[in-house]
Design a protein around this motif. Structure first.
Motif, mmCIF file in Angstrom:
data_model
loop_
_atom_site.group_PDB
_atom_site.id
_atom_site.type_symbol
_atom_site.label_atom_id
_atom_site.label_comp_id
_atom_site.label_asym_id
_atom_site.label_seq_id
_atom_site.Cartn_x
_atom_site.Cartn_y
_atom_site.Cartn_z
ATOM 1 N N UNK A 60 -4.275 1.588 -17.943
ATOM 2 C CA UNK A 60 -4.122 0.214 -17.435
ATOM 3 C C UNK A 60 -2.687 -0.254 -17.624
ATOM 4 N N UNK A 61 -2.137 -0.004 -18.794
ATOM 5 C CA UNK A 61 -0.749 -0.392 -19.074
ATOM 6 C C UNK A 61 0.204 0.306 -18.113
ATOM 7 N N UNK A 62 -0.037 1.577 -17.844
ATOM 8 C CA UNK A 62 0.840 2.318 -16.931
ATOM 9 C C UNK A 62 0.760 1.766 -15.512
ATOM 10 N N UNK A 63 -0.420 1.331 -15.092
ATOM 11 C CA UNK A 63 -0.537 0.784 -13.737
ATOM 12 C C UNK A 63 0.282 -0.497 -13.605
ATOM 13 N N UNK A 64 0.332 -1.295 -14.658
ATOM 14 C CA UNK A 64 1.149 -2.519 -14.628
ATOM 15 C C UNK A 64 2.627 -2.140 -14.528
ATOM 16 N N UNK A 65 3.052 -1.194 -15.343
ATOM 17 C CA UNK A 65 4.459 -0.759 -15.322
ATOM 18 C C UNK A 65 4.844 -0.225 -13.944
ATOM 19 N N UNK A 66 3.980 0.607 -13.373
ATOM 20 C CA UNK A 66 4.290 1.247 -12.093
ATOM 21 C C UNK A 66 4.360 0.228 -10.966
ATOM 22 N N UNK A 67 3.372 -0.654 -10.870
ATOM 23 C CA UNK A 67 3.414 -1.666 -9.819
ATOM 24 C C UNK A 67 4.562 -2.645 -10.037
ATOM 25 N N UNK A 68 4.876 -2.973 -11.276
ATOM 26 C CA UNK A 68 6.011 -3.844 -11.584
ATOM 27 C C UNK A 68 7.290 -3.271 -10.969
ATOM 28 N N UNK A 69 7.444 -1.956 -11.065
ATOM 29 C CA UNK A 69 8.639 -1.293 -10.542
ATOM 30 C C UNK A 69 8.602 -1.141 -9.027
ATOM 31 N N UNK A 70 7.503 -0.625 -8.499
ATOM 32 C CA UNK A 70 7.441 -0.258 -7.093
ATOM 33 C C UNK A 70 7.356 -1.456 -6.146
ATOM 34 N N UNK A 72 8.175 -4.588 -6.699
ATOM 35 C CA UNK A 72 9.259 -5.566 -6.821
ATOM 36 C C UNK A 72 10.302 -5.373 -5.726
ATOM 37 N N UNK A 73 10.300 -4.220 -5.100
ATOM 38 C CA UNK A 73 11.269 -3.916 -4.045
ATOM 39 C C UNK A 73 10.765 -4.318 -2.656
ATOM 40 N N UNK A 74 9.542 -4.800 -2.560
ATOM 41 C CA UNK A 74 8.958 -5.152 -1.264
ATOM 42 C C UNK A 74 9.060 -6.649 -1.014
ATOM 43 N N UNK A 75 9.386 -7.019 0.226
ATOM 44 C CA UNK A 75 9.505 -8.432 0.592
ATOM 45 C C UNK A 75 8.137 -9.099 0.666
ATOM 46 N N UNK A 76 8.107 -10.364 0.261
ATOM 47 C CA UNK A 76 6.927 -11.222 0.389
ATOM 48 C C UNK A 76 5.652 -10.576 -0.157
ATOM 49 N N UNK A 77 5.775 -9.849 -1.257
ATOM 50 C CA UNK A 77 4.633 -9.147 -1.840
ATOM 51 C C UNK A 77 4.541 -9.481 -3.317
ATOM 52 N N UNK A 78 3.333 -9.836 -3.748
ATOM 53 C CA UNK A 78 3.090 -10.129 -5.159
ATOM 54 C C UNK A 78 2.018 -9.191 -5.681
ATOM 55 N N UNK A 79 2.192 -8.770 -6.935
ATOM 56 C CA UNK A 79 1.180 -7.967 -7.611
ATOM 57 C C UNK A 79 0.449 -8.874 -8.582
ATOM 58 N N UNK A 162 0.879 1.140 -1.423
ATOM 59 C CA UNK A 162 2.168 0.696 -0.888
ATOM 60 C C UNK A 162 2.290 1.019 0.599
ATOM 61 N N UNK A 163 1.784 2.176 0.998
ATOM 62 C CA UNK A 163 1.830 2.563 2.421
ATOM 63 C C UNK A 163 1.051 1.581 3.289
#
Length: 166
Positions: A60-70, A72-79, A162-163
């Motif tokens: 669970x912790x890793x999924x937060x880290x990964x989505x936080x990184x990936x 954050x580079x997308x426009x108008x997208x919130x996790x 992400x795709x």
């Protein structure tokens, strides 16, 4: 109801995830500052709902880290990272990890989110917690992608989520 496994042992959920192409159910969850957040607070943004049993587990912790990184580079997208953890635990984790690109929300008050999205465990050691799932929602509320991870210890398919936003 979905059938998934926890350590290879079958467990069940209360229902099934919303169908791709359907409108995402509304929700009311608790933010780390104890304020209520509903779907309407995020209207107009693309959403990645990163749903999991507890921030205090490695996957669970890793999924937060990964989505936080990936994402954050997308426009108008919130996790939105959603669990039944107390908001204090989510705030502690994100603060300690320096995670700033996700919104941490809790379903601890009513459990209604887990029921409405069909992902609350009804059997097994994690009974009443939320199953590891990804739901991607477009700006108009349409569900673009869902994944219910078949083995709870496994990470979700980040690239597929992400795709679906492309």
């Amino acid at each position: 109801m979905a059938n998934v496994t926890l350590g290879g042992t079958p467990v069940e959920t209360i229902g099934n995830l919303p169908a791709v192409g359907s409108k995402a159910p509304d929700f009311k969850l608790t933010d780390t500052d104890l304020s209520d957040q509903s779907y309407s607070n995020f209207e107009g943004s693309r959403l990645v709902l990163n749903i999991f049993p507890s921030v205090d587990t490695g996957t669970c912790a890793q999924s937060i880290r990964t989505f936080n990184e990936k994402v954050s580079q997308l426009d108008n997208t919130k996790v939105l990272c959603i669990s039944k953890d107390l908001p204090f635990a989510m705030a502690r984790f994100c603060g300690a990890e320096g995670i700033e690109n996700v919104v941490s929300l809790s379903d601890y008050k009513t459990g209604k989110f887990g029921k409405d999205y069909g992902l609350t465990f009804t059997t097994g050691a994690f009974e009443t917690l939320l199953s590891r799932c990804i739901v991607v929602i477009d700006t108009d509320g349409t569900v673009l992608h869902t994944e219910q991870v078949s083995e709870i210890a496994d990470e979700p398919n980040y690239e597929a989520a992400i795709k679906s936003l492309a």
